[in-house]
Each structure stands twice: as C-alpha cells, then as structure tokens.
Design a protein around this motif. Structure first.
Motif, PDB file in Angstrom:
ATOM      1  N   GLY A 198     -60.143  18.651  35.481  1.00 19.78           N
ATOM      2  CA  GLY A 198     -60.055  17.776  36.560  1.00 19.78           C
ATOM      3  C   GLY A 198     -59.805  16.146  36.696  1.00 19.78           C
ATOM      4  N   VAL A 199     -59.376  15.650  35.638  1.00 18.34           N
ATOM      5  CA  VAL A 199     -59.403  14.042  35.974  1.00 18.34           C
ATOM      6  C   VAL A 199     -57.461  13.408  36.380  1.00 18.34           C
ATOM      7  N   ARG A 200     -57.205  12.591  37.262  1.00 13.97           N
ATOM      8  CA  ARG A 200     -56.206  12.554  37.157  1.00 13.97           C
ATOM      9  C   ARG A 200     -55.424  11.359  35.920  1.00 13.97           C
ATOM     10  N   VAL A 201     -54.620  10.852  35.668  1.00 17.64           N
ATOM     11  CA  VAL A 201     -54.561   9.734  34.971  1.00 17.64           C
ATOM     12  C   VAL A 201     -52.644   9.240  35.449  1.00 17.64           C
ATOM     13  N   VAL A 202     -51.952   7.989  35.793  1.00 10.34           N
ATOM     14  CA  VAL A 202     -51.363   7.805  36.236  1.00 10.34           C
ATOM     15  C   VAL A 202     -50.482   6.249  35.382  1.00 10.34           C
ATOM     16  N   SER A 203     -49.895   5.538  35.366  1.00  7.24           N
ATOM     17  CA  SER A 203     -49.729   3.759  34.976  1.00  7.24           C
ATOM     18  C   SER A 203     -49.056   3.733  36.130  1.00  7.24           C
ATOM     19  N   VAL A 204     -49.140   2.372  35.956  1.00  5.90           N
ATOM     20  CA  VAL A 204     -48.356   1.366  37.796  1.00  5.90           C
ATOM     21  C   VAL A 204     -47.669   0.569  36.628  1.00  5.90           C
ATOM     22  N   THR A 205     -46.472   0.271  37.052  1.00  6.34           N
ATOM     23  CA  THR A 205     -45.717  -0.689  36.356  1.00  6.34           C
ATOM     24  C   THR A 205     -45.537  -2.371  37.089  1.00  6.34           C
ATOM     25  N   PRO A 206     -46.210  -3.158  37.435  1.00  8.91           N
ATOM     26  CA  PRO A 206     -45.832  -4.376  38.418  1.00  8.91           C
ATOM     27  C   PRO A 206     -43.959  -5.104  37.763  1.00  8.91           C
ATOM     28  N   GLY A 207     -43.897  -5.600  39.168  1.00 11.06           N
ATOM     29  CA  GLY A 207     -42.432  -6.525  38.357  1.00 11.06           C
ATOM     30  C   GLY A 207     -43.268  -8.138  37.990  1.00 11.06           C
ATOM     31  N   SER A 208     -42.806  -9.031  38.699  1.00  8.60           N
ATOM     32  CA  SER A 208     -43.817 -10.681  38.514  1.00  8.60           C
ATOM     33  C   SER A 208     -44.064 -10.815  39.368  1.00  8.60           C
ATOM     34  N   PHE A 209     -45.208 -10.953  38.913  1.00  8.56           N
ATOM     35  CA  PHE A 209     -46.952 -11.560  39.281  1.00  8.56           C
ATOM     36  C   PHE A 209     -47.663 -12.751  39.666  1.00  8.56           C
ATOM     37  N   ASP A 210     -47.723 -13.209  40.364  1.00  7.96           N
ATOM     38  CA  ASP A 210     -48.344 -14.331  40.270  1.00  7.96           C
ATOM     39  C   ASP A 210     -49.742 -14.977  39.502  1.00  7.96           C
ATOM     40  N   THR A 211     -50.158 -14.379  38.232  1.00  2.00           N
ATOM     41  CA  THR A 211     -50.639 -14.541  37.272  1.00  2.00           C
ATOM     42  C   THR A 211     -51.044 -15.637  36.614  1.00  2.00           C
ATOM     43  N   PRO A 212     -51.623 -15.656  35.659  1.00  4.73           N
ATOM     44  CA  PRO A 212     -51.857 -16.614  34.349  1.00  4.73           C
ATOM     45  C   PRO A 212     -50.824 -16.299  33.119  1.00  4.73           C
ATOM     46  N   MET A 213     -50.587 -14.940  33.451  1.00  2.00           N
ATOM     47  CA  MET A 213     -49.525 -13.895  32.529  1.00  2.00           C
ATOM     48  C   MET A 213     -47.777 -14.151  32.678  1.00  2.00           C
ATOM     49  N   GLY A 214     -48.327 -13.800  34.741  1.00  2.00           N
ATOM     50  CA  GLY A 214     -47.046 -14.184  34.877  1.00  2.00           C
ATOM     51  C   GLY A 214     -46.464 -16.188  35.071  1.00  2.00           C
ATOM     52  N   ASP A 215     -47.595 -16.659  34.630  1.00  2.00           N
ATOM     53  CA  ASP A 215     -46.870 -18.148  34.811  1.00  2.00           C
ATOM     54  C   ASP A 215     -46.418 -18.815  33.610  1.00  2.00           C
ATOM     55  N   LEU A 216     -46.623 -18.218  32.424  1.00  2.00           N
ATOM     56  CA  LEU A 216     -46.313 -18.216  31.132  1.00  2.00           C
ATOM     57  C   LEU A 216     -44.452 -17.349  31.110  1.00  2.00           C
ATOM     58  N   GLU A 217     -44.256 -16.920  32.538  1.00  2.00           N
ATOM     59  CA  GLU A 217     -43.486 -15.798  32.079  1.00  2.00           C
ATOM     60  C   GLU A 217     -42.074 -16.717  32.833  1.00  2.00           C
ATOM     61  N   SER A 218     -42.824 -17.240  33.572  1.00  3.90           N
ATOM     62  CA  SER A 218     -42.035 -18.048  35.060  1.00  3.90           C
ATOM     63  C   SER A 218     -40.982 -18.027  35.153  1.00  3.90           C
ATOM     64  N   GLU A 219     -40.116 -18.587  34.032  1.00  7.57           N
ATOM     65  CA  GLU A 219     -38.680 -19.198  33.755  1.00  7.57           C
ATOM     66  C   GLU A 219     -37.578 -17.713  34.065  1.00  7.57           C
ATOM     67  N   GLU A 220     -38.589 -16.568  33.333  1.00 12.32           N
ATOM     68  CA  GLU A 220     -37.800 -15.221  33.619  1.00 12.32           C
ATOM     69  C   GLU A 220     -38.230 -14.673  34.606  1.00 12.32           C
ATOM     70  N   SER A 221     -38.982 -14.939  35.189  1.00 14.07           N
ATOM     71  CA  SER A 221     -39.535 -14.026  37.171  1.00 14.07           C
ATOM     72  C   SER A 221     -38.717 -14.381  38.012  1.00 14.07           C
ATOM     73  N   MET A 222     -38.737 -15.876  37.528  1.00 15.92           N
ATOM     74  CA  MET A 222     -37.191 -17.074  39.067  1.00 15.92           C
ATOM     75  C   MET A 222     -36.507 -15.800  39.094  1.00 15.92           C
ATOM     76  N   THR A 223     -35.460 -15.540  37.603  1.00 13.86           N
ATOM     77  CA  THR A 223     -34.291 -15.272  37.289  1.00 13.86           C
ATOM     78  C   THR A 223     -34.174 -13.444  37.811  1.00 13.86           C
ATOM     79  N   TYR A 224     -35.538 -12.596  37.937  1.00 10.22           N
ATOM     80  CA  TYR A 224     -35.648 -11.670  38.708  1.00 10.22           C
ATOM     81  C   TYR A 224     -35.955 -11.655  39.876  1.00 10.22           C
ATOM     82  N   VAL A 225     -36.405 -12.531  40.584  1.00  9.59           N
ATOM     83  CA  VAL A 225     -37.347 -12.645  41.727  1.00  9.59           C
ATOM     84  C   VAL A 225     -35.921 -12.330  42.372  1.00  9.59           C
ATOM     85  N   ARG A 226     -34.392 -13.307  41.863  1.00 11.74           N
ATOM     86  CA  ARG A 226     -33.223 -12.903  42.337  1.00 11.74           C
ATOM     87  C   ARG A 226     -32.651 -11.987  42.577  1.00 11.74           C
ATOM     88  N   ASN A 227     -32.631 -10.842  41.465  1.00  9.38           N
ATOM     89  CA  ASN A 227     -32.250  -9.813  41.758  1.00  9.38           C
ATOM     90  C   ASN A 227     -33.192  -8.463  42.696  1.00  9.38           C
TER      91      ASN A 227
END
Ligand SMILES: NC(=O)c1ccc[n+]([C@@H]2O[C@H](COP(=O)([O-])OP(=O)(O)OC[C@H]3O[C@@H](n4cnc5c(N)ncnc54)[C@H](OP(=O)(O)O)[C@@H]3O)[C@@H](O)[C@H]2O)c1
Length: 279
Positions: free
Chosen positions: A197-226
């Motif tokens: 009776g328990v559910r399992v899903v996954s959530v897939t984030p795109g580019s979010f403003d977090t400490p991890m997101g900061d490390l990926e900032s160059e890539e993230s800004m490319t993705y934001v354009r799309n």
C-alpha cells in the motif's frame, strides 16, 4: 499528527526547502546528510517555526547507515513520506563515488524504508534532467536488475560502462547513468511497495538555484535558454511538488517520474550544445 517525513540531503538545497514545505503540512521531520552542522542549522530553522524536527547524520551510500535512519524515524511515529533528495553532481566527486551515492544510495534508501513504511506512505527518489538528455545508448539498462540481486556485480557493470568514455567526461556520464537508473529503480520498485500500500515515484529536477546548481551554473544557463521559463527554478517550487506527490490524497500516483524543469526538455535541450559532459 504523528506522521513522520524523512528527508535525505535535508541540509541544503532542494531537501532543505522540502523540509520546510513538509513541516508546514504538519509532518515531524527527520533529516539526514553527511554534515551534522548543515543539518543542525536546518533543524534550528524548523524548530523556530514550531516544526518537530531531528537530524541524524548518515551516508546514503552506506546500507547500514540508512537502516539506522529508518529505525530512528519509525520510533518517532508512522513514516508516511520519504523524500530522497541526497545526491552528488558531476562536480562533486569522482565517478565511482557519484555512482555509489546516486545509484546504490537510492537502493539503500528504498530498501531500508521498505521495512518500516506505513501503508499510506510514499517514497520519492530524485533523478536529474540529465537522465532525459543523455543518449539512451549510453545507459547500461541490462545491468540495472542486478541492483536487486548482486550489488557488487551491479556496481562493476555500471562502472564498466562509465570507463568506456574518456576520463574528462566520466563524472558527467556517471551522473547521467546513475540518475537514469534512479527513474528505472523507482518505477520498478512501485510494484514491491504497492503490495504494502505504499507508493514510489521519482521527481526529476531541471536547473535549480541551490548549492549544487551553483557548481553547474555555466551548464544551467545554457539550459535556461532552452526552457519555457527563462530562469532557474526556485527550491520552493519543487518542494511543493514533492509535498503534493507525497500527499496520501494522490493515492493513484505511483511507478512514474515527474519532470519539473521549466520546460527545458520540451524545449529540445541537448548536452551536446554545452561543454563538460552530461551532468
Ligand atoms: N539543483 C539542481 O539544479 C539539480 C538538478 C538536477 C537534479 N538535482 C538533484 O536534486 C537533488 C538535490 O540537489 P540540490 O540541488 O539540493 O543539491 P545540494 O544542495 O548539494 O544538496 C544535496 C544534499 O545531499 C547531501 N548528500 C550528498 N551526498 C550524500 C551522501 N552520500 N549521503 C547523504 N547525504 C548526501 C549533501 O549534504 P552532505 O554533503 O553534507 O552529505 C547535500 O545536503 C540531488 O539528488 C541532485 O542530483 C538537482
């Protein structure tokens, strides 16, 4: 309410924002991550708003550590939500550590909480947009089932695929494969949990403003354009998605992935239009 929500990676970023969102909804919060100081800051923040919260330092890549977390959470009340947000991006470690944290970590979290989840509960694992963007031919899907039968062969098989690629892109490849595995694992784990009776899903984030997101900032800004929405996601925007998916009124939602990326994948984003792998 004695419903307990466990949040891995709760010391920062998406996990921290989700802790606030779940606290607002009346859950007791149990946080984990490897750095006690980060967890304590969030616990203090939550308690200041009247939320019952506790931290237990742990490493998702360590199976026994996750079992201990599950036992601790179950002692507090009924575990009805597990938000597994802990993860490492391509800039955070070597390929083997990234794979162990993201892929094996997800197996460890789901397995540990399978033992203790309340029948109304929901487990939410966290993938990444790179699972959608990395070409399917890269994914060693035939290796994925070994995660349930032989962990050593599973890890060897996953890393063998990573090592087919040049050293310079291996962290990105490890990340993309590990997060593709997360979607597969959550989807196929739904049947096992569903019997209880328990559910399992996954959530897939795109580019979010977090400490991890900061490390990926160059890539993230490319993705934001799309993207349809021309900015990074705010952590609270996905926190409320986690909270909605965990809500027991969403009782028919299981065995699927929910992509929350500001329309980036729909906009035709490609890892080949940017530098530095597929992360
Ligand atoms: N931000 C984005 O743009 C983005 C995009 C796609 C996917 N994601 C995914 O979303 C999730 C949350 O990311 P975020 O942006 O919130 O990153 P973040 O701020 O770096 O948070 C990740 C958290 O995971 C914890 N963690 C890392 N390795 C761990 C381990 N082995 N055991 C336990 N905890 C561990 C970290 O704390 P310690 O280092 O103290 O352990 C950290 O608090 C991750 O799974 C990430 O892959 C994020």
């Amino acid at each position: 309410m004695d419903d307990v929500c466990v949040i891995t990676g709760g010391g920062s970023g998406l996990g921290r924002a989700t802790a606030r969102a779940m606290g607002e909804r009346g859950y007791q919060i149990v946080l984990t991550g490897r750095t006690p100081a980060k967890l304590e800051t969030v616990v203090t923040e939550l308690r200041a708003t009247g939320v019952d919260a506790e931290a237990l330092a742990g490493d998702v890549a360590d199976r026994e550590s996750m079992r201990q977390l599950a036992r601790t959470a179950a002692k507090r009340g009924q575990v009805t939500a597990v938000i597994h947000a802990a993860g490492m991006s391509p800039h955070m470690g070597d390929p083997g550590v990234i794979m162990a944290t993201n892929a094996l970590g997800t197996v460890n979290v789901n397995d540990a909480f399978y033992e203790v989840m309340d029948a109304r509960g929901c487990v939410i694992d966290t993938s990444s947009m790179s699972a959608y963007l990395t070409p399917k031919i890269v994914m060693p899907t035939h290796v994925y089932p070994l995660s349930r039968t032989d962990r050593s062969r599973f890890m060897r098989g996953m890393m063998r695929r990573v090592h087919l690629f040049p050293r310079t892109v291996r962290t990105g490849v490890a990340y993309g494969i590990s997060k593709h595995f997360v979607i597969w694992f959550a989807r196929t784990d739904a049947a096992r949990f569903g019997a209880r009776g328990v559910r399992v899903v996954s959530v897939t984030p795109g580019s979010f403003d977090t400490p991890m997101g900061d490390l990926e900032s160059e890539e993230s800004m490319t993705y934001v354009r799309n993207s349809a929405i021309k900015r990074l996601g705010r952590p609270e925007e996905i926190a409320h998605l986690y909270a909605a998916a965990a809500d027991e009124r969403m009782g028919y939602l299981t065995g699927t992935d929910i992509l929350c990326d500001g329309g980036c994948v729909a906009g035709g984003a490609s890892p080949f239009r940017r530098r530095g792998g597929t992360g």
